[in-house]
Design a protein around this motif. Structure first.
Motif, PDB file in Angstrom:
ATOM      1  N   VAL A 168       4.661  20.946   2.118  1.00 62.80           N
ATOM      2  CA  VAL A 168       3.142  21.124   2.277  1.00 62.80           C
ATOM      3  C   VAL A 168       2.832  20.633   3.864  1.00 62.80           C
ATOM      4  CG1 VAL A 168       0.818  20.649   1.478  1.00 62.80           C
ATOM      5  CG2 VAL A 168       2.702  20.684   0.050  1.00 62.80           C
ATOM      6  N   ASP A 169       2.621  21.505   4.714  1.00 65.25           N
ATOM      7  CA  ASP A 169       2.248  21.155   6.078  1.00 65.25           C
ATOM      8  C   ASP A 169       0.884  20.829   6.307  1.00 65.25           C
ATOM      9  OD1 ASP A 169       4.598  21.556   7.237  1.00 65.25           O
ATOM     10  OD2 ASP A 169       4.743  23.679   7.501  1.00 65.25           O
ATOM     11  N   ASP A 170       0.476  19.766   6.939  1.00 66.55           N
ATOM     12  CA  ASP A 170      -0.618  19.181   7.587  1.00 66.55           C
ATOM     13  C   ASP A 170      -1.860  19.236   6.256  1.00 66.55           C
ATOM     14  OD1 ASP A 170      -2.038  17.847   9.081  1.00 66.55           O
ATOM     15  OD2 ASP A 170      -2.581  19.716  10.276  1.00 66.55           O
ATOM     16  N   VAL A 171      -1.492  18.413   5.187  1.00 65.35           N
ATOM     17  CA  VAL A 171      -2.413  18.535   3.897  1.00 65.35           C
ATOM     18  C   VAL A 171      -3.796  17.973   4.575  1.00 65.35           C
ATOM     19  CG1 VAL A 171      -1.904  16.214   3.155  1.00 65.35           C
ATOM     20  CG2 VAL A 171      -2.721  18.136   1.612  1.00 65.35           C
ATOM     21  N   CYS A 172      -4.743  18.265   4.085  1.00 61.58           N
ATOM     22  CA  CYS A 172      -6.113  17.720   4.322  1.00 61.58           C
ATOM     23  C   CYS A 172      -6.341  16.394   3.596  1.00 61.58           C
ATOM     24  CB  CYS A 172      -7.138  18.633   3.854  1.00 61.58           C
ATOM     25  SG  CYS A 172      -8.750  18.517   4.319  1.00 61.58           S
ATOM     26  N   VAL A 173      -6.659  15.289   4.285  1.00 64.53           N
ATOM     27  CA  VAL A 173      -6.375  14.038   3.871  1.00 64.53           C
ATOM     28  C   VAL A 173      -7.675  13.357   4.066  1.00 64.53           C
ATOM     29  CG1 VAL A 173      -5.559  11.591   3.632  1.00 64.53           C
ATOM     30  CG2 VAL A 173      -4.065  13.526   3.992  1.00 64.53           C
ATOM     31  N   LEU A 174      -8.864  13.418   2.856  1.00 66.26           N
ATOM     32  CA  LEU A 174     -10.072  12.491   3.415  1.00 66.26           C
ATOM     33  C   LEU A 174      -9.839  10.964   2.917  1.00 66.26           C
ATOM     34  CD1 LEU A 174     -11.933  14.954   0.696  1.00 66.26           C
ATOM     35  CD2 LEU A 174     -11.168  15.277   2.814  1.00 66.26           C
ATOM     36  N   TYR A 175     -10.796  10.431   3.630  1.00 63.80           N
ATOM     37  CA  TYR A 175     -11.063   8.799   3.480  1.00 63.80           C
ATOM     38  C   TYR A 175     -12.161   8.479   2.506  1.00 63.80           C
ATOM     39  CZ  TYR A 175     -12.266   4.133   3.437  1.00 63.80           C
ATOM     40  OH  TYR A 175     -12.506   2.712   3.064  1.00 63.80           O
ATOM     41  N   GLY A 176     -12.084   7.781   1.442  1.00 61.50           N
ATOM     42  CA  GLY A 176     -13.017   7.335   0.545  1.00 61.50           C
ATOM     43  C   GLY A 176     -13.044   6.007   0.543  1.00 61.50           C
ATOM     44  N   ALA A 215      -6.436  12.194  12.070  1.00 62.42           N
ATOM     45  CA  ALA A 215      -5.868  12.116  10.708  1.00 62.42           C
ATOM     46  C   ALA A 215      -6.727  12.035   9.589  1.00 62.42           C
ATOM     47  CB  ALA A 215      -5.126  10.896  10.804  1.00 62.42           C
ATOM     48  N   VAL A 216      -8.355  11.932   9.859  1.00 56.24           N
ATOM     49  CA  VAL A 216      -9.019  11.767   8.994  1.00 56.24           C
ATOM     50  C   VAL A 216      -9.834  13.066   8.638  1.00 56.24           C
ATOM     51  CG1 VAL A 216     -11.108  10.621   7.817  1.00 56.24           C
ATOM     52  CG2 VAL A 216      -9.249   9.291   9.120  1.00 56.24           C
ATOM     53  N   ASN A 217      -9.585  14.007   7.687  1.00 60.10           N
ATOM     54  CA  ASN A 217     -10.027  15.453   7.724  1.00 60.10           C
ATOM     55  C   ASN A 217     -11.293  15.560   6.790  1.00 60.10           C
ATOM     56  OD1 ASN A 217      -6.644  15.505   7.052  1.00 60.10           O
ATOM     57  ND2 ASN A 217      -7.604  16.341   9.038  1.00 60.10           N
ATOM     58  N   THR A 234       0.966  -1.290   0.000  1.00 64.43           N
ATOM     59  CA  THR A 234       0.010  -0.033  -0.031  1.00 64.43           C
ATOM     60  C   THR A 234       0.763   1.030  -0.052  1.00 64.43           C
ATOM     61  OG1 THR A 234      -1.975  -1.137   0.966  1.00 64.43           O
ATOM     62  CG2 THR A 234      -1.929   1.257   1.251  1.00 64.43           C
ATOM     63  N   LEU A 235       1.908   1.322   1.062  1.00 62.08           N
ATOM     64  CA  LEU A 235       2.623   2.537   1.164  1.00 62.08           C
ATOM     65  C   LEU A 235       3.274   2.778  -0.149  1.00 62.08           C
ATOM     66  CD1 LEU A 235       3.511   2.701   4.827  1.00 62.08           C
ATOM     67  CD2 LEU A 235       1.368   3.672   3.749  1.00 62.08           C
ATOM     68  N   GLY A 236       3.989   1.937  -0.509  1.00 63.61           N
ATOM     69  CA  GLY A 236       4.743   2.148  -1.863  1.00 63.61           C
ATOM     70  C   GLY A 236       3.907   2.528  -3.145  1.00 63.61           C
ATOM     71  N   VAL A 237       2.676   2.030  -3.227  1.00 62.09           N
ATOM     72  CA  VAL A 237       1.820   2.314  -4.216  1.00 62.09           C
ATOM     73  C   VAL A 237       1.457   3.740  -4.255  1.00 62.09           C
ATOM     74  CG1 VAL A 237      -0.415   1.875  -4.987  1.00 62.09           C
ATOM     75  CG2 VAL A 237       0.978  -0.083  -4.687  1.00 62.09           C
ATOM     76  N   LEU A 238       1.167   4.237  -3.102  1.00 54.54           N
ATOM     77  CA  LEU A 238       0.753   5.453  -2.597  1.00 54.54           C
ATOM     78  C   LEU A 238       1.795   6.673  -2.931  1.00 54.54           C
ATOM     79  CD1 LEU A 238      -1.430   5.173   0.651  1.00 54.54           C
ATOM     80  CD2 LEU A 238      -2.134   5.206  -1.836  1.00 54.54           C
ATOM     81  N   ASP A 239       3.048   6.114  -2.622  1.00 51.41           N
ATOM     82  CA  ASP A 239       4.150   7.169  -2.782  1.00 51.41           C
ATOM     83  C   ASP A 239       4.194   7.484  -4.253  1.00 51.41           C
ATOM     84  OD1 ASP A 239       4.614   7.332  -0.112  1.00 51.41           O
ATOM     85  OD2 ASP A 239       6.316   5.896   0.021  1.00 51.41           O
ATOM     86  N   VAL A 263      -6.304   3.180   8.352  1.00 51.77           N
ATOM     87  CA  VAL A 263      -6.479   4.251   7.632  1.00 51.77           C
ATOM     88  C   VAL A 263      -5.909   5.472   8.242  1.00 51.77           C
ATOM     89  CG1 VAL A 263      -8.561   6.266   7.364  1.00 51.77           C
ATOM     90  CG2 VAL A 263      -9.037   3.523   6.849  1.00 51.77           C
ATOM     91  N   VAL A 264      -5.687   5.432   9.648  1.00 49.52           N
ATOM     92  CA  VAL A 264      -4.990   6.315  10.315  1.00 49.52           C
ATOM     93  C   VAL A 264      -3.406   6.288   9.955  1.00 49.52           C
ATOM     94  CG1 VAL A 264      -4.179   7.257  12.513  1.00 49.52           C
ATOM     95  CG2 VAL A 264      -6.492   6.690  12.339  1.00 49.52           C
ATOM     96  N   ALA A 265      -3.002   5.122   9.746  1.00 51.73           N
ATOM     97  CA  ALA A 265      -1.347   5.099   9.390  1.00 51.73           C
ATOM     98  C   ALA A 265      -1.259   5.480   7.993  1.00 51.73           C
ATOM     99  CB  ALA A 265      -1.168   3.516   9.735  1.00 51.73           C
ATOM    100  N   VAL A 266      -2.208   5.287   7.000  1.00 52.53           N
ATOM    101  CA  VAL A 266      -1.853   5.693   5.753  1.00 52.53           C
ATOM    102  C   VAL A 266      -2.026   7.140   5.751  1.00 52.53           C
ATOM    103  CG1 VAL A 266      -3.079   5.659   3.556  1.00 52.53           C
ATOM    104  CG2 VAL A 266      -2.639   3.369   4.944  1.00 52.53           C
ATOM    105  N   HIS A 267      -3.088   7.641   6.448  1.00 52.22           N
ATOM    106  CA  HIS A 267      -3.103   9.083   6.478  1.00 52.22           C
ATOM    107  C   HIS A 267      -2.010  10.021   6.938  1.00 52.22           C
ATOM    108  CE1 HIS A 267      -7.742   9.759   5.536  1.00 52.22           C
ATOM    109  NE2 HIS A 267      -7.382   8.701   5.036  1.00 52.22           N
ATOM    110  N   ARG A 268      -1.234   9.370   8.004  1.00 55.59           N
ATOM    111  CA  ARG A 268      -0.311   9.795   8.420  1.00 55.59           C
ATOM    112  C   ARG A 268       0.956   9.914   7.574  1.00 55.59           C
ATOM    113  NH1 ARG A 268      -1.342   7.674  14.535  1.00 55.59           N
ATOM    114  NH2 ARG A 268      -2.681   9.505  15.094  1.00 55.59           N
ATOM    115  N   HIS A 269       1.163   8.498   6.812  1.00 57.03           N
ATOM    116  CA  HIS A 269       2.125   8.476   5.789  1.00 57.03           C
ATOM    117  C   HIS A 269       1.969   9.480   4.742  1.00 57.03           C
ATOM    118  CE1 HIS A 269       4.922   6.291   3.293  1.00 57.03           C
ATOM    119  NE2 HIS A 269       4.276   6.394   2.622  1.00 57.03           N
TER     120      HIS A 269
END
Ligand code: PEP
Length: 252
Positions: free
Chosen positions: A202-210, A226-228, A139-144, A186-192
């Motif tokens: 970019v400080d504290d970008v807004c991250v939505l979950y869908g 972490a879920v904005n 997951t994290l590698g794909v997101l990066d 979800v929280v771990a991914v959003h923090r990542h």
């Protein structure tokens, strides 16, 4: 931090009459300064929906924009400039359905993001892994890799542009399936994602979950720092469910 609950109407509804009814219902929802509501009708319904919502605080956006120019010989495209002219405030870019059915890749998405930012649209950039990538711990590698579309964007140094960038984490396997990752995942991914964006300045970008957010599970997501906010597909077409999701996020 302000929350966002955005409805992704996808290729729905079938008629302008139904789209107008949905817009009226969303416009009547409580307007809470802590929670921005957004909706994304199809392009053919954009003008009518925006007209209905023009005196409300609901943001009207689009689900995609053309990559190549504001006007010109790009048959079938709708540009960011045209969307802004009709009152759109934001564009969803890189939704997994666009990536899958239209083969949108990073090089195309960079162009779309650039078009959106130049036209003044906020960008909701969707990222997310497939089921097999999830199962293989990728997951994290794909997101990066998906987030790397932002790497070369010098405009991101502009605070004004930063404020108009939202990321939606949408695991592909959770979209429309009723399945969701655990809250901890979800929280771990959003923090990542937030840490990744911080490296880009970019400080504290807004991250939505869908992905299968509904009236039953919204409060659990809404309760996490972490879920904005949420990007909501199916449930955004059901007025009562969408209202409950908005209320859940407005509470925190
Ligand atoms: C989506 O497609 O953006 C989405 C989140 O869909 P759903 O809520 O239906 O899973």
């Amino acid at each position: 931090m302000v929350k966002y609950v955005i409805g992704n109407w996808k290729l729905n509804p079938a008629t302008l009459t139904e789209a107008a009814a949905l817009a009226h219902a969303i416009g009547a929802m409580a307007n809470d300064a802590n929670c921005h509501i957004g909706c994304t009708p199809s392009f053919v319904h954009l003008a009518a929906v925006r007209e209905i919502l023009k005196h409300s605080s609901v943001w009207v956006g689009v689900q995609d924009i053309g990559a190549f120019g504001a006007t010109g010989a790009f048959t079938g495209d709708v540009s960011a400039v045209q969307a802004v002219d009709l009152g759109a405030k934001f564009a969803i870019i890189g939704h997994s359905e666009r990536r899958a059915y239209h083969k949108e890749d990073n090089s195309l998405l960079v162009k779309k993001i650039t078009q959106a930012i130049s036209a003044g649209l906020a960008v909701v950039l969707c990222v997310g892994e497939t089921k097999s990538e999830y199962e293989q711990g990728e997951t994290l590698g794909v997101l990066d890799n998906q987030l790397s579309v932002l790497n070369g964007l010098t405009v991101l140094q502009d605070k004004f542009v930063q404020d108009k960038l939202l990321i939606a984490y949408e695991p592909v396997w959770a979209i429309g399936t009723g399945l969701t990752p655990t809250i901890d995942e979800v929280v771990a991914v959003h923090r990542h994602i937030k840490a990744n964006l911080q490296h880009l300045g970019v400080d504290d970008v807004c991250v939505l979950y869908g992905g299968s957010v509904n009236d039953k599970n919204a409060a659990e997501f809404a309760g996490c720092d972490a879920v904005n906010g949420a990007l909501v597909g199916g449930a955004s077409l059901k007025v009562q469910s969408f209202a409950t999701i908005v209320e859940a996020f407005a509470q925190f």
